[in-house]
Design a protein around this motif. Structure first.
Motif, PDB file in Angstrom:
ATOM      1  N   ILE A 127     -17.106 -15.430 -18.139  1.00  0.00           N
ATOM      2  CA  ILE A 127     -17.444 -15.225 -16.729  1.00  0.00           C
ATOM      3  C   ILE A 127     -16.794 -16.323 -15.891  1.00  0.00           C
TER       4      ILE A 127
ATOM      5  N   TYR B 212     -13.422 -14.155 -14.495  1.00  0.00           N
ATOM      6  CA  TYR B 212     -13.886 -13.394 -13.329  1.00  0.00           C
ATOM      7  C   TYR B 212     -13.731 -14.221 -12.060  1.00  0.00           C
TER       8      TYR B 212
ATOM      9  N   ASP C 236     -13.973  -9.879  -8.665  1.00  0.00           N
ATOM     10  CA  ASP C 236     -14.334  -9.183  -9.906  1.00  0.00           C
ATOM     11  C   ASP C 236     -15.852  -9.142 -10.086  1.00  0.00           C
ATOM     12  N   LEU C 237     -16.503 -10.248  -9.787  1.00  0.00           N
ATOM     13  CA  LEU C 237     -17.967 -10.280  -9.903  1.00  0.00           C
ATOM     14  C   LEU C 237     -18.613  -9.291  -8.944  1.00  0.00           C
TER      15      LEU C 237
ATOM     16  N   ASP D  99     -17.343  -6.579  -7.645  1.00  0.00           N
ATOM     17  CA  ASP D  99     -17.085  -5.212  -8.123  1.00  0.00           C
ATOM     18  C   ASP D  99     -17.993  -4.855  -9.292  1.00  0.00           C
ATOM     19  N   SER D 100     -18.125  -5.760 -10.248  1.00  0.00           N
ATOM     20  CA  SER D 100     -18.950  -5.489 -11.428  1.00  0.00           C
ATOM     21  C   SER D 100     -20.423  -5.370 -11.070  1.00  0.00           C
TER      22      SER D 100
ATOM     23  N   GLU E 164     -20.992  -2.052  -9.343  1.00  0.00           N
ATOM     24  CA  GLU E 164     -20.963  -0.941 -10.300  1.00  0.00           C
ATOM     25  C   GLU E 164     -22.294  -0.787 -11.023  1.00  0.00           C
ATOM     26  N   GLU E 165     -22.952  -1.912 -11.274  1.00  0.00           N
ATOM     27  CA  GLU E 165     -24.229  -1.895 -11.992  1.00  0.00           C
ATOM     28  C   GLU E 165     -25.435  -1.848 -11.056  1.00  0.00           C
TER      29      GLU E 165
ATOM     30  N   TRP F 167     -27.189 -10.130 -15.970  1.00  0.00           N
ATOM     31  CA  TRP F 167     -25.980  -9.353 -16.260  1.00  0.00           C
ATOM     32  C   TRP F 167     -24.893 -10.257 -16.825  1.00  0.00           C
TER      33      TRP F 167
ATOM     34  N   ARG G  96     -23.229 -10.009 -20.468  1.00  0.00           N
ATOM     35  CA  ARG G  96     -21.785  -9.759 -20.565  1.00  0.00           C
ATOM     36  C   ARG G  96     -21.120 -10.826 -21.427  1.00  0.00           C
TER      37      ARG G  96
END
Length: 75
Positions: A22, A26, A30-31, A33-34, A37-38, A49, A53
């Motif tokens: 992480i 990331y 990126d964080l 977006d991720s 998504e969740e 999370w 991950r």
């Protein structure tokens, strides 16, 4: 969203300076977006999370093989 990123970046297991995936792989985009998504919306959820991950990343690494038929005998 910044408070979620700050929670991850300040975490002692996956945050800045930990050399976790992480921390190293990331960026903030990126964080975001991720986490989107969740559907993660709390700092606690973001850290959970990120730790999960990272655990998956480490598990993946421990299951990697050299690729030779006899590589299971080497440590």
């Amino acid at each position: 969203m910044q408070r979620l990123i700050d929670a991850i970046r300040n975490d002692e297991l996956v945050g800045r300076g930990t050399c976790s995936s992480i921390d190293e792989c990331y960026d903030d985009i990126d964080l975001v977006d991720s986490l989107n998504e969740e559907n993660i919306t709390t700092p606690e959820g973001a850290v959970k999370w990120a730790r999960e991950r990272e655990g998956l990343w480490q598990e993946k690494g421990s299951n990697a093989r050299w690729g030779e038929d006899n590589d299971l005998f080497y440590f």
